[in-house]
Design a protein around this motif. Structure first.
Motif, PDB file in Angstrom:
ATOM      1  N   ALA A 140     -15.083 -10.284  -9.136  1.00 22.66           N
ATOM      2  CA  ALA A 140     -14.084 -11.177  -8.985  1.00 22.66           C
ATOM      3  C   ALA A 140     -14.058 -12.440  -9.874  1.00 22.66           C
ATOM      4  CB  ALA A 140     -14.381 -11.842  -7.644  1.00 22.66           C
ATOM      5  N   LEU A 141     -13.179 -13.248 -10.125  1.00 25.11           N
ATOM      6  CA  LEU A 141     -13.385 -14.475 -10.788  1.00 25.11           C
ATOM      7  C   LEU A 141     -13.192 -14.068 -12.362  1.00 25.11           C
ATOM      8  CD1 LEU A 141     -15.556 -16.553  -8.495  1.00 25.11           C
ATOM      9  CD2 LEU A 141     -12.892 -16.704  -8.623  1.00 25.11           C
ATOM     10  N   LYS A 142     -12.956 -12.914 -12.814  1.00 24.00           N
ATOM     11  CA  LYS A 142     -12.697 -12.698 -14.105  1.00 24.00           C
ATOM     12  C   LYS A 142     -11.386 -12.918 -14.683  1.00 24.00           C
ATOM     13  CE  LYS A 142     -16.642  -9.560 -13.689  1.00 24.00           C
ATOM     14  NZ  LYS A 142     -17.432  -8.056 -13.783  1.00 24.00           N
ATOM     15  N   GLY A 143     -10.428 -13.374 -14.099  1.00 20.84           N
ATOM     16  CA  GLY A 143      -9.075 -13.602 -14.504  1.00 20.84           C
ATOM     17  C   GLY A 143      -8.382 -12.259 -15.002  1.00 20.84           C
ATOM     18  N   LEU A 144      -7.715 -12.189 -16.279  1.00 23.19           N
ATOM     19  CA  LEU A 144      -7.225 -11.098 -16.969  1.00 23.19           C
ATOM     20  C   LEU A 144      -8.166 -10.017 -17.048  1.00 23.19           C
ATOM     21  CD1 LEU A 144      -4.343 -12.934 -19.017  1.00 23.19           C
ATOM     22  CD2 LEU A 144      -4.184 -11.952 -16.589  1.00 23.19           C
ATOM     23  N   ASP A 145      -9.233 -10.448 -17.134  1.00 27.92           N
ATOM     24  CA  ASP A 145     -10.196  -9.436 -17.598  1.00 27.92           C
ATOM     25  C   ASP A 145     -10.236  -8.208 -16.526  1.00 27.92           C
ATOM     26  OD1 ASP A 145     -10.816 -10.428 -20.106  1.00 27.92           O
ATOM     27  OD2 ASP A 145     -12.424 -11.554 -19.348  1.00 27.92           O
TER      28      ASP A 145
END
Length: 499
Positions: A140-145
């Motif tokens: 989680a919380l890795k954005g578009l990655d």
């Protein structure tokens, strides 16, 4: 000559386009919308979110806790017909941003903002997992990655929550020893890192007690962790008085939800709950005269405002039309006018409190998790709550000797006493913690009926946000299948925490 003119025109055009592109790039940056913010400002927003997640007093959470009831369905009902819940991933992104800004401003790898960042991760993740169950965490919380993160089990979430809390405590110990006082923007505890360290470890006690059904799980190691905190206050400082509370203070601008301005608006549209009032009446609890008004019908029948029998609460399960009729006839007690409608500041609203900490320690000792006197902490918790309401020493001492209050020992009945007093102390504080404790232990017995909906059942969870179904459907479906029979996102299903 014509060719030269054409080439010159093309050159001018190219330069013009380049110039336009450069100007557009510059104009694209909105000077009124900064891309950076001081870590202290981001912290301020996170602290506000803590209160928002907890929930304000006299809100829906306190109806679900059965401290009071709505008797006017135009504004609210007492139904547990829950659907989806919001989650705090936006706030967690701000936690990451706060840490980045602190380091960008010259902060060390470990600084006050990163130390508190670990606590905030633990706090918001623990709140979210108690609501729904499994959650995206590792990915989680890795954005578009990684826009479609896989879910971690609830157990894995709790293992990480405890790890974050241990790391936060260790980092704060180091920062305090080195005299690092660079924190700013903290309107709760005045940027005092030692106070925050007490919050971190007191919250850890809450987490461990929340996991009581998993006390034999070797990975969680609940008993040893609990005993370590209780037995080593130097390494794990905890709250020792009400002055240590993490609490929200209202003011004349941000007013307490019940105040002189809205007395005429809702004072008779809300009455006290039978679940709460009966516990006070049965124990001849002096807090009763402070939190509630005597039922008008009882006064007309000859009882006095000082008679415990003059106070009556409505069952949350009662048909709302019947409740409304009886409330208008004066058969039920309303909110205490002096306590809740006399000013704009009201009372402090605890998020994590010393009172709860006392009862959590008492519960752990009662369960055999640590050595010490459960009775001592039980009495401290009651006394702290009584002091919060301004009950005098004489009334307190009389109360403590009552048959239903005097501690019966480290037995199941003693545990019920601890849980009951914790429930009473939670009134209009700590958001849904009274409900979470009741869900975990069955204390006190919640009243149900047509008025509470959901086929007369108290739900056990919320559904996942609809956004998860639209953006992360496959992973959500997998998580639901692994958690619940049939893979149904049902509010009446039991999460791992309760099994």
């Amino acid at each position: 000559m014509k060719i030269k003119n054409i080439l010159l025109g093309l050159t001018i055009a190219v330069f013009s386009l380049t110039s336009c592109e450069k100007s557009f790039d510059e104009l694209e940056k909105d000077p009124n919308r900064p891309v950076n913010a001081p870590a202290s400002l981001v912290l301020n927003g996170i602290l506000n979110d803590m209160y928002s997640v907890t929930g304000s007093p006299w809100g829906s959470q306190q109806r679900y806790n059965q401290f009071y009831c709505s008797n006017y369905d135009y504004y609210a009902t007492n139904e547990y017909s829950w659907t989806t819940t919001g989650l705090s991933f936006s706030t967690l992104k701000n936690v990451i941003k706060m840490e980045e800004e602190a380091k960008a401003a010259g902060g060390a790898e470990v600084n006050p903002y990163t130390a508190l960042g670990k606590f905030f991760r633990a706090y918001f993740y623990e709140d979210m997992t108690k609501r729904v169950g499994d959650l995206p965490l590792t990915d989680a919380l890795k954005g578009l990655d990684n826009a479609t993160p896989k879910y971690n089990t609830q157990k894995e979430v709790y293992v990480q929550v405890l790890k974050w809390l241990d790391e936060s405590n260790a980092d704060l110990t180091t920062l305090i020893a080195n005299g690092n006082k660079t924190l700013a923007g903290d309107f709760y505890l005045g940027n005092n890192l030692r106070q925050w360290q007490k919050v971190v470890n007191s919250f850890k006690l809450r987490v461990l007690v929340t996991l009581s059904k998993k006390e034999t799980d070797a990975d969680l190691n609940i008993k040893a962790r609990f005993a370590e905190i209780v037995g080593n206050p130097t390494k794990f400082p905890i709250m020792t008085s009400m002055a240590d509370n993490l609490q929200y203070i209202h003011n004349t601008v941000n007013k307490y939800p019940r105040n002189p301005d809205n007395f005429g608006f809702n004072a008779t549209r809300e009455n006290m709950s039978k679940t709460y009032i009966d516990l006070l009446v049965d124990r001849k609890d002096p807090r009763l005269f402070i939190v509630a008004e005597p039922a008008d019908a009882k006064l007309k029948a000859g009882l006095k405002a000082t008679d415990f029998a003059a106070y009556v609460g409505a069952s949350s399960g009662e048909d709302l039309a019947d409740m409304s009729t009886k409330a208008l006839k004066g058969e039920y007690s309303f909110l205490g006018k002096k306590r809740y409608y006399s000013n704009y500041v009201g009372e402090a609203v605890a998020i994590i409190s010393y009172t709860e900490t006392c009862f959590n320690i008492a519960e752990g000792i009662n369960r055999g998790w640590a050595t010490g006197s459960a009775e001592d902490f039980y009495l401290k918790g009651i006394s702290a709550s009584m002091n919060f309401y301004g009950v005098d020493a004489t009334a307190l001492n009389t109360y403590l000797t009552g048959d239903l209050v005097k501690y019966t020992g480290n037995t199941s009945s003693g545990l019920t006493q601890i849980l009951t007093q914790k429930y009473l102390a939670f009134a209009q504080n700590s958001g849904m913690e009274a409900w979470y404790n009741q869900r975990r232990t069955g204390v006190p017995t919640f009243l149900v009926g047509v008025g509470t909906g959901n086929s007369g059942r108290i739900p056990k969870r919320w559904q996942y946000p609809s956004s998860e179904l639209s953006t992360n459907k496959d992973n959500l479906k997998s998580a639901l299948t692994s958690q619940f029979s049939g893979g149904n996102d049902d509010i009446n299903e039991s999460i791992w925490l309760l099994k």
